[in-house]
Design an enzyme around this catalytic site. Structure first.
Site, PDB file in Angstrom:
ATOM      1  NE  ARG A  46      -2.903   0.408   3.351  1.00 12.23           N
ATOM      2  CZ  ARG A  46      -2.259   0.738   4.487  1.00 12.23           C
ATOM      3  NH1 ARG A  46      -1.641   1.897   4.595  1.00 12.23           N
ATOM      4  NH2 ARG A  46      -2.243  -0.095   5.506  1.00 12.23           N
ATOM      5  CE1 TYR A  98     -16.674   9.893 -16.062  1.00  9.90           C
ATOM      6  CE2 TYR A  98     -16.152  10.126 -13.744  1.00  9.90           C
ATOM      7  CZ  TYR A  98     -16.513   9.334 -14.815  1.00  9.90           C
ATOM      8  OH  TYR A  98     -16.711   7.995 -14.635  1.00  9.90           O
ATOM      9  CG  ASP A 170      -9.963  14.864 -15.600  1.00 12.21           C
ATOM     10  OD1 ASP A 170      -9.312  14.240 -16.471  1.00 12.21           O
ATOM     11  OD2 ASP A 170     -10.903  14.358 -14.961  1.00 12.21           O
ATOM     12  CE  LYS A 195     -12.774   6.532 -18.284  1.00  6.25           C
ATOM     13  NZ  LYS A 195     -13.090   7.849 -17.753  1.00  6.25           N
TER      14      LYS A 195
END
Ligand SMILES: *Cc1c(COP(=O)(O)O)cnc(C)c1O
Length: 381
Positions: A46, A98, A170, A195
């Protein structure tokens, strides 16, 4: 060095132990220590993992940034970047963003006392008009989703800095191959690597990239503590995508340009929103801050939702699906799908009418895509 050279080599040196030309997938949760005292190196996945680290280095280099952090999704990256804010702080966001980011602003941050206002237009002034003394971050998507509006990143960065604010961009729609916001003065770049960066519709991921050490340290602490980290295997898939980013983006763009021109001349189509068309109201800005126009385009059908339904049910190659940036062409109704989180009134306020259709142009032959749209659009008038 050129973009494609960096994409293939950086952060991805052959494995020193075996010579493996791809970064190994370190599928481990923890790392054995040689001694009690911490002397550096990996301790727990992590906190850090070698496969993730290689991806983070590669992402930073492609955005021409100093620091990159990888996340389990674009939404996780968005949350991590916004962890820079504290209760009482204010965000000014583009209005056309978005849907999931809108949901973060309204359903996660607002109840915590971090409020968001939305710029009414896409001019720099309209962002500044929405600012208050508490505004700490201007958040933009350029091009925006689904209206393909652009923000002037250089002007916004300068205006934000004059007022002691940060600019976050973004950059999912264009990828660093076509646009590098940090070079235009932005402070933070966010990606849904799901994407174009991964590019094959087979993995979720996100990234936060910055040049500023303090911002990076805060987001990194959040990454380690909140734990929305990508699995090593997912990091490897995104890294594989990066290596072909240039060739894919060029083809996505060439295909999108052909379809945009075709659709612009079609009588059933009211308008085509694609920054590569000279009819786009910000075409000149597009040419000044982007090196290409990307593979996303939005059209508005003259016949409204009825025509949208006909088109969507008539296409055979375009898949009806959320998401974008994969090799296969996707088609979506923003009103019914991607902007699900918005009420009809909110959607109208944003200029997102029922007749909009968003297309993620894939890597099929453009003539096949055009023929498919042509047969489906017939009778949509
Ligand atoms: C998909 C997307 C996101 C969210 O990313 P996930 O990987 O789905 O969490 C954020 N911003 C934009 C522009 C997107 O397209």
């Amino acid at each position: 060095m050129h973009f494609e050279t960096l994409a293939i080599h950086d952060g991805q040196a052959p494995d020193p132990q075996t010579g493996s030309v791809t970064v190994p997938i370190y599928q481990t949760s923890t790392f054995a220590r040689e001694q009690l005292e911490y002397k550096g190196g990996f301790v727990y996945s992590r906190i850090g993992n070698p496969t993730r680290q290689a991806l983070e280095e590669a992402l930073a280099l492609l955005e021409n940034g100093r620091y990159g952090l990888a996340f389990a999704s674009g939404a996780a990256a968005t949350m991590a970047a916004l962890h820079l804010l504290r209760p009482g702080d204010h965000i000014v966001s583009g209005i056309d963003i978005y849907g999931g980011t809108y949901r973060i602003f309204e359903e996660l941050l607002r109840p915590m006392g971090i409020t968001t206002s939305y710029a009414e237009g896409s001019t720099t002034q309209s962002y500044l008009d929405a600012c208050t003394p508490e505004t700490r971050v201007i958040w933009v998507e350029s091009p925006s989703n689904p209206l393909m509006r652009l923000a002037d990143i250089r002007a916004l960065a300068q205006a934000a800095h004059e007022r002691g604010m940060l600019l976050a961009v973004d950059n999912t729609f264009l990828s660093p191959y076509f646009q590098r916001p940090l070079e235009c003065g932005a402070d933070i770049v966010i990606h849904s690597t799901t994407k174009y960066l991964a590019g094959h519709s087979d993995v979720l991921g996100g990234a936060v990239i910055t040049n500023e050490e303090k911002l990076h340290a805060t987001v990194k602490t959040y990454q380690a503590a909140a734990g929305a980290v990508p699995a090593p295997w997912d990091c490897w898939l995104v890294m594989r995508g990066l290596k072909t980013l240039k060739v894919r983006m060029k083809e996505h763009e060439a295909n999108a340009m052909q379809l945009a021109r075709f659709l612009e001349s079609h009588p059933a189509v009211k308008r085509v929103l694609y920054p590569g068309l000279s009819s786009h109201p910000q075409h000149i800005l597009a040419k000044s801050q982007m090196s290409g126009f990307g593979g996303m385009l939005t059209i508005e059908m003259k016949g409204g939702m009825e025509a949208v339904r006909k088109l969507i049910s008539g296409v055979k190659l375009f898949l009806l699906a959320d998401s974008l940036g994969g090799v296969e062409s996707l088609i979506a109704s923003p009103a019914r799908m991607t902007l699900w989180a918005l009420s009809p009134e909110e959607r109208m306020k944003r200029g997102c009418s029922e007749g909009l259709v968003r297309i993620s142009v894939g890597l099929e032959h453009p003539d096949d895509l055009q023929a498919d749209l042509e047969q489906a659009i017939e009778g949509c008038g």
